[in-house]
Each structure stands twice: as C-alpha cells, then as structure tokens.
Enzyme design. Structure first.
Site, PDB file in Angstrom:
ATOM      1  N   SER A  92       0.865  -1.181   0.000  1.00 63.68           N
ATOM      2  CA  SER A  92       0.000   0.000   0.000  1.00 63.68           C
ATOM      3  C   SER A  92       0.897   1.224   0.000  1.00 63.68           C
ATOM      4  O   SER A  92       2.094   1.118   0.298  1.00 63.68           O
ATOM      5  CB  SER A  92      -0.839  -0.009   1.293  1.00 63.68           C
ATOM      6  OG  SER A  92      -1.443   1.237   1.516  1.00 63.68           O
TER       7      SER A  92
ATOM      8  N   TYR B 191      -2.084  -1.780  10.189  1.00 62.04           N
ATOM      9  CA  TYR B 191      -2.062  -1.862   8.716  1.00 62.04           C
ATOM     10  C   TYR B 191      -0.700  -1.402   8.193  1.00 62.04           C
ATOM     11  O   TYR B 191      -0.080  -2.057   7.350  1.00 62.04           O
ATOM     12  CB  TYR B 191      -3.183  -0.979   8.176  1.00 62.04           C
ATOM     13  CG  TYR B 191      -3.447  -1.078   6.689  1.00 62.04           C
ATOM     14  CD1 TYR B 191      -4.158  -2.136   6.156  1.00 62.04           C
ATOM     15  CD2 TYR B 191      -3.008  -0.082   5.818  1.00 62.04           C
ATOM     16  CE1 TYR B 191      -4.423  -2.215   4.787  1.00 62.04           C
ATOM     17  CE2 TYR B 191      -3.268  -0.144   4.455  1.00 62.04           C
ATOM     18  CZ  TYR B 191      -3.977  -1.217   3.944  1.00 62.04           C
ATOM     19  OH  TYR B 191      -4.231  -1.287   2.588  1.00 62.04           O
TER      20      TYR B 191
HETATM   21  P1  NAD Z   1     -11.784  -5.093  -0.561  1.00 62.69           P
HETATM   22  O1  NAD Z   1     -12.235  -5.131   0.856  1.00 62.69           O
HETATM   23  O2  NAD Z   1     -12.752  -4.638  -1.590  1.00 62.69           O
HETATM   24  O3  NAD Z   1     -11.202  -6.496  -1.007  1.00 62.69           O
HETATM   25  C1  NAD Z   1     -10.465  -7.343  -0.147  1.00 62.69           C
HETATM   26  C2  NAD Z   1     -10.790  -8.777  -0.512  1.00 62.69           C
HETATM   27  O4  NAD Z   1      -9.976  -9.650   0.301  1.00 62.69           O
HETATM   28  C3  NAD Z   1     -12.259  -9.138  -0.221  1.00 62.69           C
HETATM   29  O5  NAD Z   1     -12.768  -9.881  -1.302  1.00 62.69           O
HETATM   30  C4  NAD Z   1     -12.178  -9.986   1.047  1.00 62.69           C
HETATM   31  O6  NAD Z   1     -13.246 -10.919   1.173  1.00 62.69           O
HETATM   32  C5  NAD Z   1     -10.822 -10.665   0.849  1.00 62.69           C
HETATM   33  N1  NAD Z   1     -10.222 -11.142   2.102  1.00 62.69           N
HETATM   34  C6  NAD Z   1     -10.026 -10.432   3.240  1.00 62.69           C
HETATM   35  N2  NAD Z   1      -9.456 -11.209   4.170  1.00 62.69           N
HETATM   36  C7  NAD Z   1      -9.277 -12.430   3.606  1.00 62.69           C
HETATM   37  C8  NAD Z   1      -8.729 -13.660   4.071  1.00 62.69           C
HETATM   38  N3  NAD Z   1      -8.276 -13.794   5.340  1.00 62.69           N
HETATM   39  N4  NAD Z   1      -8.666 -14.714   3.222  1.00 62.69           N
HETATM   40  C9  NAD Z   1      -9.147 -14.588   1.948  1.00 62.69           C
HETATM   41  N5  NAD Z   1      -9.696 -13.469   1.468  1.00 62.69           N
HETATM   42  C10 NAD Z   1      -9.758 -12.397   2.290  1.00 62.69           C
HETATM   43  O7  NAD Z   1     -10.490  -4.151  -0.549  1.00 62.69           O
HETATM   44  P2  NAD Z   1      -9.469  -3.648  -1.689  1.00 62.69           P
HETATM   45  O8  NAD Z   1      -9.317  -2.205  -1.453  1.00 62.69           O
HETATM   46  O9  NAD Z   1      -9.834  -4.160  -3.027  1.00 62.69           O
HETATM   47  O10 NAD Z   1      -8.132  -4.346  -1.152  1.00 62.69           O
HETATM   48  C11 NAD Z   1      -7.332  -5.223  -1.935  1.00 62.69           C
HETATM   49  C12 NAD Z   1      -5.898  -5.072  -1.475  1.00 62.69           C
HETATM   50  O11 NAD Z   1      -5.423  -3.763  -1.794  1.00 62.69           O
HETATM   51  C13 NAD Z   1      -5.699  -5.217   0.037  1.00 62.69           C
HETATM   52  O12 NAD Z   1      -4.496  -5.925   0.289  1.00 62.69           O
HETATM   53  C14 NAD Z   1      -5.575  -3.782   0.509  1.00 62.69           C
HETATM   54  O13 NAD Z   1      -4.862  -3.664   1.711  1.00 62.69           O
HETATM   55  C15 NAD Z   1      -4.836  -3.171  -0.655  1.00 62.69           C
HETATM   56  N6  NAD Z   1      -4.933  -1.716  -0.763  1.00 62.69           N
HETATM   57  C16 NAD Z   1      -6.128  -1.092  -0.933  1.00 62.69           C
HETATM   58  C17 NAD Z   1      -6.163   0.298  -1.049  1.00 62.69           C
HETATM   59  C18 NAD Z   1      -7.448   1.056  -1.259  1.00 62.69           C
HETATM   60  O14 NAD Z   1      -7.404   2.301  -1.229  1.00 62.69           O
HETATM   61  N7  NAD Z   1      -8.589   0.417  -1.472  1.00 62.69           N
HETATM   62  C19 NAD Z   1      -4.969   1.038  -0.975  1.00 62.69           C
HETATM   63  C20 NAD Z   1      -3.779   0.350  -0.788  1.00 62.69           C
HETATM   64  C21 NAD Z   1      -3.759  -1.021  -0.691  1.00 62.69           C
END
Ligand code: NAD
Length: 231
Positions: A142, A155
């Site tokens: 991230s 986080y």
């Molecule tokens: P999201 O909540 O839409 O998607 C996360 C997915 O991971 C969901 O489908 C959830 O069911 C699944 N998940 C969570 N815990 C799990 C587990 N223990 N086992 C299997 N599946 C699991 O969020 P997103 O924003 O699409 O996040 C995706 C990745 O991107 C994450 O690693 C998040 O930290 C990272 N990220 C997101 C952002 C943002 O701004 N949205 C920024 C930086 C990094």
C-alpha cells in the site's frame, strides 16, 4: 509478464474491490484463473462473471491467514492446471485506530491476513512458479507500506513488512536465475469496500471513518487500478 493469454493466474481476495477487477481483467486478457476468497458467495459471483468473459475458472474458499489451507490450495491449483504462472496476493483487511486503541488481538489479526497471508501464499506457490519456468508473483502492499500514517499502525506495520519481504524475494529470485519476476504493488486511495469493512478502535466511529476515506482519499476506481497494475 506482459502477455497473460493462456497463462495460469491465481488471485487471492476476489470477492470485491481490486481482486475482483484483477480477476475480470485477467479473464479479458485470456488467462486461465484460479480464484480464492474466504467469502464463498462473493467468490462465486466473481468466478461466474469471469466465466461469462470466456475464462476457465477454478475456485477455492481459502482464508489466506490459515497456512495449511493455502498450502493445500497451491498444490490443488498446480494439480488442476499442471502449471502456475502468476500469483497475485491481493487479499487484505484494514483497521483504523490509534496505537493506544489497537489491541494485541487487532495487531495479530492484521498481521495474520495482511502479512502472513502474503508470506503463506508466496511460500506455498513459489516451488510451482519456479517449476513453470515463466512465473511472476505480485504482492499487494500500500502507499502505507511506504509512508507512515497516524491511526493505522497495524495496517502500516503489516504493509511495510510486505514490502520488505517482497524486496528480499525479488533479490533472491534475480540472483537465482529462475525465471520468476517479483513485484510489490503500492496502491493509493482506491474506491472499494475495504474501509466500509474496516474495523475501528474502541470509541471510534466506523461510519465516519469510512465516509472520510471514501470522500477525500479514495480517488480511483478499482477497475482502473486493476488495469494500471496489470499494464
Ligand atoms: P476489498 O475489501 O474490496 O477487497 C479485499 C478482498 O480480500 C475481499 O474480497 C475480502 O473478502 C478478501 N479477504 C479479506 N481477508 C481475507 C482472508 N483472510 N482470506 C481470503 N480473502 C480475504 O479491498 P481492496 O481495497 O480491493 O483491497 C485489496 C488489497 O489492496 C488489500 O491488500 C488492501 O490492503 C490493498 N490496498 C487497498 C487500497 C485502497 O485504497 N482500497 C490502498 C492500498 C492497498
């Protein structure tokens, strides 16, 4: 890896957000998919939508924080397709609280999913990626794996750790001569469910945290982020 056509690609955490969009974009680009999530309904919905785009899709309900589950999953994917070319470790969760309001349990939970989930999956799939002779592993950190931010220490710590682990793996793979590329992805604010589902510290208001993130920080859509990442 630029051409995904015919390649076997694994994506973790595909029920929503970037994982779902990565899976659909890989389907559009002709990859064979294996998708996992701990949310069975969301997993099946994404799989159905990827099949509608013409992709062959294998699925498994997996909690990436559970080491035995992901080790078994990696072997199952390799047996199912005979090869694994791309592993995208995307699954993640968020927790918003000051250090004083973050319990040890919260730190364990975030590390189990956001850090150990990446390590478990990387180690489980690495032998299969090496064996493929044409592999790539992408780990999702991230912007908060590069910069510190108040109110996100669990986080922050997990995502810094992902960056360090991935950099070490990248150097090892380069030195080894195996044809396995390694990258770390550092998204900024993407419009997904992560903040709506985030847990918060005692006395904090989840709805106002999510509203603040969604209004001021999340600027990019998940599908556009997925296309940029795969480019
Ligand atoms: P999201 O909540 O839409 O998607 C996360 C997915 O991971 C969901 O489908 C959830 O069911 C699944 N998940 C969570 N815990 C799990 C587990 N223990 N086992 C299997 N599946 C699991 O969020 P997103 O924003 O699409 O996040 C995706 C990745 O991107 C994450 O690693 C998040 O930290 C990272 N990220 C997101 C952002 C943002 O701004 N949205 C920024 C930086 C990094």
């Amino acid at each position: 890896m630029k051409d995904f056509h015919g390649k076997v690609a694994v994506v973790t955490g595909v029920a929503s957000g970037m994982g779902r969009e990565l899976a659909l974009e890989l389907a559009r680009q002709g990859a064979k998919l294996s998708l996992c999530d701990y949310d069975p309904a969301g997993l099946e919905k994404t799989a159905e939508d990827a099949r509608a785009l013409g992709a062959e899709v294998h699925t498994k309900v997996v909690n990436v924080g559970e080491r035995e589950q992901i080790l078994a999953y990696a072997d199952e994917v390799a047996e199912h397709y005979g090869v694994v070319n791309l592993v995208f470790n995307n699954a993640g969760i968020a927790h918003h609280a000051s250090v004083e309001k973050t319990s040890f349990k919260d730190y364990d939970r975030l590390m189990d999913v956001d850090f150990w989930g990446v390590v478990n999956s990387s180690k489980a799939f690495l032998p299969h990626l090496i064996a493929s002779g044409d592999g790539h592993i992408a780990n999702t950190s991230s912007i908060f794996g590069v910069l510190g931010v108040g109110g996100q220490s669990a986080y922050n710590a997990a995502k810094f750790a992902v960056r360090g682990f991935t950099e070490a793996l990248r150097i090892e793979m380069l030195a080894s001569g195996h044809n396995v590329g390694v990258s770390c992805v550092h998204p900024g604010g993407i419009k997904t469910d992560i903040c709506n589902n985030a847990t918060v510290g005692e006395g904090q208001d989840q709805a106002s945290f999510a509203a603040f993130f969604n209004k001021y920080l999340a600027r990019t859509s998940a599908d556009s982020a997925a296309r940029t990442i795969l480019h």
